[in-house]
Design a protein around this motif. Structure first.
Motif, PDB file in Angstrom:
ATOM      1  N   TYR A 231     -24.255 -42.334 -36.468  1.00 24.48           N
ATOM      2  CA  TYR A 231     -24.534 -41.073 -35.778  1.00 24.48           C
ATOM      3  C   TYR A 231     -25.737 -41.232 -34.842  1.00 24.48           C
ATOM      4  O   TYR A 231     -25.704 -40.782 -33.697  1.00 24.48           O
ATOM      5  N   GLY A 234     -24.949 -42.803 -31.659  1.00 23.68           N
ATOM      6  CA  GLY A 234     -23.964 -42.119 -30.816  1.00 23.68           C
ATOM      7  C   GLY A 234     -22.590 -42.749 -30.830  1.00 23.68           C
ATOM      8  O   GLY A 234     -21.805 -42.577 -29.892  1.00 23.68           O
ATOM      9  N   PRO A 236     -19.875 -41.976 -32.532  1.00 25.30           N
ATOM     10  CA  PRO A 236     -18.760 -41.029 -32.408  1.00 25.30           C
ATOM     11  C   PRO A 236     -18.516 -40.581 -30.959  1.00 25.30           C
ATOM     12  O   PRO A 236     -17.390 -40.276 -30.586  1.00 25.30           O
ATOM     13  N   THR A 237     -19.552 -40.561 -30.160  1.00 25.45           N
ATOM     14  CA  THR A 237     -19.385 -40.188 -28.743  1.00 25.45           C
ATOM     15  C   THR A 237     -18.829 -41.369 -27.946  1.00 25.45           C
ATOM     16  O   THR A 237     -18.002 -41.195 -27.054  1.00 25.45           O
ATOM     17  N   LEU A 281     -21.655 -31.353 -37.526  1.00 24.55           N
ATOM     18  CA  LEU A 281     -21.821 -32.775 -37.240  1.00 24.55           C
ATOM     19  C   LEU A 281     -20.740 -33.655 -37.886  1.00 24.55           C
ATOM     20  O   LEU A 281     -20.182 -34.540 -37.239  1.00 24.55           O
ATOM     21  N   GLU A 284     -17.314 -32.889 -36.218  1.00 24.20           N
ATOM     22  CA  GLU A 284     -17.342 -33.301 -34.812  1.00 24.20           C
ATOM     23  C   GLU A 284     -17.298 -34.819 -34.674  1.00 24.20           C
ATOM     24  O   GLU A 284     -16.762 -35.344 -33.712  1.00 24.20           O
ATOM     25  N   SER A 285     -17.873 -35.500 -35.643  1.00 25.94           N
ATOM     26  CA  SER A 285     -17.940 -36.966 -35.571  1.00 25.94           C
ATOM     27  C   SER A 285     -16.705 -37.634 -36.156  1.00 25.94           C
ATOM     28  O   SER A 285     -16.612 -38.855 -36.158  1.00 25.94           O
ATOM     29  N   ARG A 286     -15.798 -36.810 -36.707  1.00 29.34           N
ATOM     30  CA  ARG A 286     -14.593 -37.333 -37.380  1.00 29.34           C
ATOM     31  C   ARG A 286     -14.981 -38.255 -38.540  1.00 29.34           C
ATOM     32  O   ARG A 286     -14.395 -39.295 -38.759  1.00 29.34           O
ATOM     33  N   PHE A 287     -16.024 -37.826 -39.238  1.00 31.46           N
ATOM     34  CA  PHE A 287     -16.463 -38.529 -40.437  1.00 31.46           C
ATOM     35  C   PHE A 287     -15.781 -37.909 -41.660  1.00 31.46           C
ATOM     36  O   PHE A 287     -15.731 -36.676 -41.778  1.00 31.46           O
TER      37      PHE A 287
END
Lengths: 358, 357
Positions: A231, A234, A236-237, A281, A284-287
């Motif tokens: 995270y 960055g 996930p972005t 978070l 959004e991060s597909r965690f």
């Protein structure tokens, strides 16, 4: 929707190694068993049988059928239909299988480690083919050579694998956000296959023959580190389609990790200028994070939402994560309003299906 | 009662090493600084000055006064009077000081470790003497030389130390419950010194010259490992008067660690039997440094209100640093986020108990 056991295991067996090709066949693990004496000193019960390869020992546990509520035939996949019947009894439609011995690192040599991993993959592919697609598995890639890992990824994807196993600290103390892994992450995203950070170590100096090496720091902490490092960097972005799982480290570390990220954002933005901590978070991060029945699930759901928790039985194993009734217990939590029925359904069905792309 | 900053720091300075014992001068650290160009690619700002110790390098950060809200004179204890005045402004009666350099492991040579820790302790003892007992400190021990470590503890106890510093994993990857440390635990118990497991790492090759080594796995998660390792090995039963502090690793891990212990209690007593207590922290004499960004009501629901302490991280500028920590916690009590009694316990009672102040 199928009920998915998001964290099951298999025990490697002699058959696992029959796919090692020449000239590396001499590294085929053999089994060494205690021959004399009535106990094994300070070793825990059942920790007196070992895999041996290239001078290195890893535990080949002697399992207790009663304790694990499994049999040799189902654990080692000697009888795949028997395992399927057991899944039926447990109310499980699909199992996602992780290895056992590969929670440690077998060999400091990339070449040997790669050969053992590929043999494991071929073995699991052959078992998947017998399972009517019910026994999915997480592949072990030759991480010492990312190009080779990508080639292997294509093979395993065609043979039932639904994830890639990675350690939180991997291959020369690299963190999960090390750019070394980025080509693999890109390929995994393109192939719709998640990265699965399972508990374990990649330190070739550590063997589970010393039970103390199965410590929190060696086995579980790398998973938390992976969450924070991915995270913060960055990732996930950078890879907006990549899904990432954090498996068998429980889920109660999430509040700690989120507090750590908030603290970094508030207090050391000069050190982490790109870090932006969003409310949603985890989603959004597909965690995706594997939870356990001993945890405070209502609080965890309030903390990270209800769309990103999964759960597993730890099938085969008998450690602190093992609860073969996990999925039934979570369903009962829904029936008894500890969590909502919809939340239970999501943990058992929707979330693992979305995570593993089933 | 006394408001205690349970986790403050000092920056080592040239004066620190004036106390290197005779015969060990070769281990005296000196400072090297980037000579050319105005930025270092990949390095955070201010991470371009280093201690050189027997051929090994460690960060000697160039601090930003504004960011840290401190000045060099207070950080390096060049002006103890100024530091005390700053504490007055912050509403702090007592500060318990941890080092900076020794959060890493500057050497794994027993003789070098002895020289450096001996010097640090003498330096801190001299600063304590100037502080009217308000700057308390945690002693660094030559852990690779257990007999010398015990000598240092005895000296430090008489010179203002209220704890000994310990890494979660150190001395050849030994966990906190390794019997190697038992003589030190016994002496700490006898001397009424707390064992303070501060974040840090115990391998010389994981020095902070590479910022990756400040990530959680390398740096902070070993403190949680120490809590689990000590509990699973029943160390609090072996040393029933010994107090442990788990410092600067936050406290949100407590519900997590308790879940892990419950799971082990339910499922693996056959594998690794341990004594699961009803209140693991309180009965084990564990104290934990919390931070203001955490969900303190939830944490106290699990841990009780008798084990949390808090600190400013004075001197530092990382994610743990909040120089107003104790005031924020006071305000949390005033505003009903936690009770006033809980706020008082965190700021005063608990910290006094941990450090025996």
């Amino acid at each position: 929707m199928p009920v998915v056991d998001a964290d099951a295991h298999v025990d490697e067996t002699e058959e696992t190694w029959q796919y090692i090709d020449e000239p590396l066949k001499r590294y085929t693990p053999i089994t060494i068993t205690q021959q004399m004496g009535s106990d094994a000193g300070a070793q825990p019960k059942g920790y007196n049988r070992f895999w041996f390869s290239d001078g290195r020992f890893l535990v080949r546990r002697v399992r207790d059928d009663v304790r694990t509520r499994t049999t040799l035939e189902t654990r080692e996949l000697l009888d795949v239909p028997a395992r399927m019947r057991h899944l039926d009894e447990l109310g499980i439609d699909l199992q996602v299988c992780y290895p056992t011995s590969f929670l440690m690192r077998w060999n400091p040599s990339d070449q040997v480690e790669h050969a053992l991993r590929k043999s494991y993959n071929r073995w699991m592919g052959s078992k998947w083919a017998q399972s009517d697609n019910r026994m999915r598995w997480v592949a072990l890639l030759p991480m010492g050579d990312i190009d080779e890992a990508i080639r292997e990824l294509h093979i395993v994807k065609e043979n039932g694998a639904c994830g890639i196993m990675q350690k939180g600290i991997e291959w020369g103390y690299r963190s999960a956000a090390d750019p070394y892994f980025f080509p693999l992450y890109q390929e995994a995203a393109d192939l719709n296959i998640p990265i699965c950070f399972h508990t374990g170590t990649s330190d070739p100096a550590l063997s589970d023959a010393q039970a103390l090496n199965l410590s929190f720091h060696n086995m579980m902490a790398p998973v938390i580190d992976a969450f924070l490092s991915l995270y913060t960097a960055g990732v996930p972005t950078l890879f907006p389609k990549l899904r990432v799982g954090f498996i068998e480290a429980m889920a109660s570390w999430l509040p700690l990790a989120l507090a750590e990220l908030r603290a970094r954002e508030e207090r050391s933005s000069w050190l982490f200028p790109e870090l932006g901590v969003v409310d949603d978070l985890v989603k959004e991060s597909r965690f995706y994070v594997a939870c356990q029945t001993v945890e405070d699930l209502p609080y965890l759901i309030r903390t990270c939402g209800e769309d990103n928790l999964v759960a597993g039985t730890d099938y085969t194993h008998a450690d602190q994560s093992a609860e073969i009734e996990t999925l039934s217990i979570i369903r009962r939590m829904g029936d008894e309003n500890i969590i909502t029925k919809e939340q239970a359904r999501k943990i058992l069905e929707d979330n693992p299906k979305a995570f593993y792309g089933l | 009662m006394t408001v205690v900053d349970a986790d403050a720091h000092v920056d080592e300075t040239e004066e620190t090493w004036e106390h290197i014992p005779k015969g060990y001068e070769r281990y005296k650290p000196f400072t090297v600084v980037q000579a050319i160009a105005d930025e270092v690619s990949g390095q955070p700002k201010g991470y371009n000055r280093f201690w050189c110790i027997d051929g090994t390098f460690a960060l000697r950060r160039i601090r930003n006064d504004e960011r840290t809200r401190t000045v060099r004179e207070t950080r390096e204890l060049i002006d103890v009077g100024a530091r005390l005045r700053h504490m007055d402004q912050l509403g702090i009666d007592s500060q318990v000081c941890y080092p900076t350099l020794f959060l890493m492991t500057p050497s794994e040579k027993p003789e070098a470790e002895y020289a450096l820790t001996h010097a640090y302790n003498r330096w801190m003892g001299s600063k304590w003497a100037e502080s009217k007992n308000r700057i308390r400190w945690v002693a660094m021990l030559p852990m690779l030389s257990p007999d010398k470590a015990i000598e240092e503890m005895r000296w430090a106890r008489k010179n203002g130390a209220c704890g000994i510093s310990k890494k979660g994993i150190e001395c050849g990857d030994r966990v906190a419950s390794d019997p190697y440390f038992f003589p030190i635990y016994k002496e700490a118990e006898d001397l009424d010194l707390a064992v303070c497991i501060h974040v840090g790492n115990g391998r010389v090759e994981w020095m902070d010259t590479n910022v990756k080594h400040l990530s959680p796995w390398f740096f902070s998660l070993s403190a949680i490992d120490a809590f689990l390792s000590l509990t699973l090995a029943n160390i609090p039963d072996k040393f029933p008067k010994l107090r442990f502090g788990i410092i600067e690793a936050m406290s949100s891990w407590i519900p997590y660690a308790l879940s892990d212990l419950r799971a082990r209690d339910e499922r693996t007593q056959w594998l690794m039997p341990f004594n699961m207590k009803s209140n693991v922290l309180e009965e084990g004499n564990f104290y934990v440094g919390c931070q203001t960004v955490e969900d303190l009501p939830y944490i106290m629901k699990h841990a009780g209100d008798g084990c949390l302490v808090a600190g400013t991280d004075y001197t530092h500028a990382d994610q743990s640093a909040e120089i107003e920590t104790l005031n924020i916690i006071h305000n949390m009590g005033e505003e009903g986020y936690i009770t006033q009694e809980q706020a008082r316990k965190i700021r005063e009672d608990n910290a006094m108990k941990l450090y025996g102040i």
